[in-house]
Design a protein around this motif. Structure first.
Motif, short mmCIF file in Angstrom:
data_model
loop_
_atom_site.label_atom_id
_atom_site.label_comp_id
_atom_site.label_asym_id
_atom_site.label_seq_id
_atom_site.Cartn_x
_atom_site.Cartn_y
_atom_site.Cartn_z
N LEU A 33 0.91 -1.17 0.10
CA LEU A 33 -0.10 -0.03 -0.12
C LEU A 33 0.98 1.30 0.02
O LEU A 33 0.56 2.25 -0.40
N ALA A 34 1.95 1.24 1.02
CA ALA A 34 2.93 2.53 0.84
C ALA A 34 3.54 2.63 -0.47
O ALA A 34 3.71 3.75 -1.00
N LEU A 35 3.77 1.55 -1.26
CA LEU A 35 4.52 1.60 -2.60
C LEU A 35 3.42 2.18 -3.50
O LEU A 35 3.84 2.87 -4.52
N ALA A 36 2.29 1.66 -3.32
CA ALA A 36 0.99 2.29 -4.10
C ALA A 36 0.83 3.52 -3.89
O ALA A 36 0.80 4.42 -5.10
N ALA A 37 1.07 4.24 -2.75
CA ALA A 37 0.89 5.58 -2.59
C ALA A 37 1.82 6.43 -3.08
O ALA A 37 1.71 7.54 -3.68
N VAL A 38 3.20 5.80 -2.92
CA VAL A 38 4.43 6.46 -3.72
C VAL A 38 4.30 6.68 -4.89
O VAL A 38 4.64 7.62 -5.58
N ARG A 39 3.75 5.66 -5.87
CA ARG A 39 3.65 5.62 -7.18
C ARG A 39 2.03 6.41 -7.64
O ARG A 39 2.19 6.63 -8.76
N ARG A 40 1.54 6.58 -6.49
CA ARG A 40 0.18 7.31 -6.76
C ARG A 40 -0.74 6.49 -7.93
O ARG A 40 -1.44 7.02 -8.90
N SER A 41 -0.73 5.10 -7.89
CA SER A 41 -1.40 4.22 -8.53
C SER A 41 -2.62 3.66 -7.78
O SER A 41 -2.48 2.77 -7.00
N ARG A 42 -3.78 4.05 -8.60
CA ARG A 42 -5.07 3.57 -7.90
C ARG A 42 -5.18 1.91 -8.27
O ARG A 42 -5.87 1.27 -7.39
N LEU A 43 -4.89 1.66 -9.38
CA LEU A 43 -4.65 0.26 -9.78
C LEU A 43 -3.79 -0.69 -8.86
O LEU A 43 -4.26 -1.64 -8.44
N ALA A 44 -2.56 -0.19 -8.50
CA ALA A 44 -1.83 -0.88 -7.57
C ALA A 44 -2.57 -0.99 -6.15
O ALA A 44 -2.45 -2.11 -5.57
N ALA A 45 -3.18 0.21 -5.74
CA ALA A 45 -3.74 0.14 -4.53
C ALA A 45 -4.82 -1.01 -4.28
O ALA A 45 -5.23 -1.80 -3.54
N VAL A 46 -5.56 -0.86 -5.57
CA VAL A 46 -6.84 -2.02 -5.69
C VAL A 46 -6.26 -3.45 -5.72
O VAL A 46 -6.73 -4.34 -5.11
N ALA A 47 -5.20 -3.40 -6.52
CA ALA A 47 -4.40 -4.88 -6.56
C ALA A 47 -3.95 -5.34 -5.17
O ALA A 47 -4.10 -6.64 -5.02
N VAL A 48 -3.66 -4.54 -4.13
CA VAL A 48 -3.30 -5.16 -2.89
C VAL A 48 -4.31 -5.58 -2.33
O VAL A 48 -4.32 -6.17 -1.08
N LEU A 49 -5.83 -5.36 -2.50
CA LEU A 49 -6.77 -6.15 -1.74
C LEU A 49 -6.78 -7.46 -2.02
O LEU A 49 -7.15 -8.34 -1.42
N ALA A 50 -6.11 -8.12 -3.11
CA ALA A 50 -5.97 -9.65 -3.23
C ALA A 50 -5.10 -10.19 -2.20
O ALA A 50 -5.64 -10.98 -1.35
N PRO A 51 -3.80 -9.90 -1.90
CA PRO A 51 -3.07 -10.24 -0.70
C PRO A 51 -3.95 -10.19 0.50
O PRO A 51 -3.63 -10.73 1.49
N ALA A 52 -4.31 -8.65 0.74
CA ALA A 52 -5.12 -8.53 1.82
C ALA A 52 -6.27 -9.70 2.31
O ALA A 52 -6.49 -10.07 3.24
N LEU A 53 -6.90 -9.59 1.21
CA LEU A 53 -8.07 -10.71 1.39
C LEU A 53 -7.65 -12.20 1.70
O LEU A 53 -8.25 -12.99 2.43
N VAL A 54 -6.56 -12.53 0.91
CA VAL A 54 -5.93 -13.81 1.19
C VAL A 54 -5.54 -13.97 2.74
O VAL A 54 -6.07 -14.97 3.31
N TRP A 55 -4.68 -13.04 3.14
CA TRP A 55 -4.20 -13.19 4.50
C TRP A 55 -5.29 -13.16 5.63
O TRP A 55 -5.38 -13.86 6.47
N ALA A 56 -6.39 -12.15 5.15
CA ALA A 56 -7.75 -12.12 6.04
C ALA A 56 -8.26 -13.48 6.25
O ALA A 56 -8.84 -14.00 7.30
N THR A 57 -8.34 -14.19 5.02
CA THR A 57 -9.29 -15.47 5.08
C THR A 57 -8.22 -16.49 5.76
O THR A 57 -8.98 -17.48 6.45
#
Length: 289
Positions: A33-57
């Protein structure tokens, strides 16, 4: 994370190493998420939801806790396992801390010739029945019968006894699998894995309907290399604990290599006790028959 069981051990036992530290893979999520913020990439921020969801599961249920309410009149057993550390500078203090835990059965591993008499003396009042073979021992409020060594290594690292509780007999194992190391040769687990296979063979031959295995497994429940044992037993922490229950190292635990594994009983609660003079923390569970 999702396919951790498919990570092979063919090179440096990386599969076992990855599964040992699996809960910590969640640290990748805020980093990404920090790297996505540095790159100002909304697509990267959304992509981080995948590992977040897997870890939460994978680990979300562990954080919510699953402790069950104990009905009045429930019969059961409270058990405690602890690697007391043969270099423990205060075995008497450790023994007194374990006595205060109010467990019916204690399984202690890594006992030394010098410390064993100390534990016997300090626990005599609360746990009058005990047996020690090599570096492993059981202390119990109930009579212990059918005591036998479980041959998992060339020297004694496991034993089995029957605890004759008022509600019926329970087969109790105290086990200390071989140590592992992380070195230039990778994650050295060969001796531990062989010990696990021998312990698993003993468990397959066990005739008792109620079985409790306590000890230091030098590996986590997620480690596929320990599947010969864990496929036969359930983890009390996973069923009735809250949090990860890390046990090692005691000063700042990062892995749970000490556990309470059961068959034929229902875990009501599982918890980790405060540090003693050992480099491991004790683990305990309340079990219902």
């Amino acid at each position: 994370m999702a396919l951790h069981s498919l990570v092979p051990n063919t090179a440096l036992n990386l599969g076992s190493l990855f599964q040992t530290v699996l809960p910590w893979t969640g640290l990748a999520v805020p980093l990404l998420l920090a790297l996505a913020a540095v790159r100002r990439s909304r697509l990267a921020a959304v992509a981080v939801l995948a590992p977040a969801l897997v870890w939460a599961t994978l680990f979300g249920p562990a954080l919510t806790g699953k402790r069950s309410a104990e009905a009045p009149g429930t019969t059961g057993l409270t058990v405690l396992g602890h690697n007391v550390d043969e270099a423990n500078p205060d075995p008497a203090g450790t023994a007194r801390a374990l006595a205060r835990a109010d467990a019916d059965v204690l399984a202690l591993v890594e006992l030394s010739e010098g410390s064993t008499p100390v534990y016997a003396r300090e626990l005599a009042a609360t746990h009058p029945h005990h047996v020690v073979l090599g570096g492993v021992g059981l202390w119990s409020r109930h009579r212990l019968t059918a005591v036998a060594e479980v041959e998992i290594m060339p020297w004694t690292r496991a034993l089995r006894a029957t605890a004759e509780t008022p509600e019926g007999p329970v087969a109790v194992y105290a086990a200390h699998l071989a140590s592992v190391r992380v070195s230039g040769a990778g994650f050295t687990t060969a001796r531990r894995n062989e010990a696990a296979r021998k312990l698993a063979a003993a468990l397959r031959a066990e005739a008792a309907p109620r079985v409790v295995v306590l000890g230091d497994f030098n590996g986590t429940y997620q480690d596929a290399a320990l599947a010969p044992v864990t496929s036969q037993l359930r983890s009390a922490q996973r069923e009735a604990g809250k949090g990860f229950g890390f046990t090692y190292p005691a000063a700042f635990p990062v892995v749970r290599i000490d556990d309470v594994l059961v068959k034929g009983v229902t875990p009501l609660a599982s918890w980790t006790l405060p540090a003693t003079g050992s480099d491991h923390r004790p683990v305990a569970a309340r079990l219902r028959f």
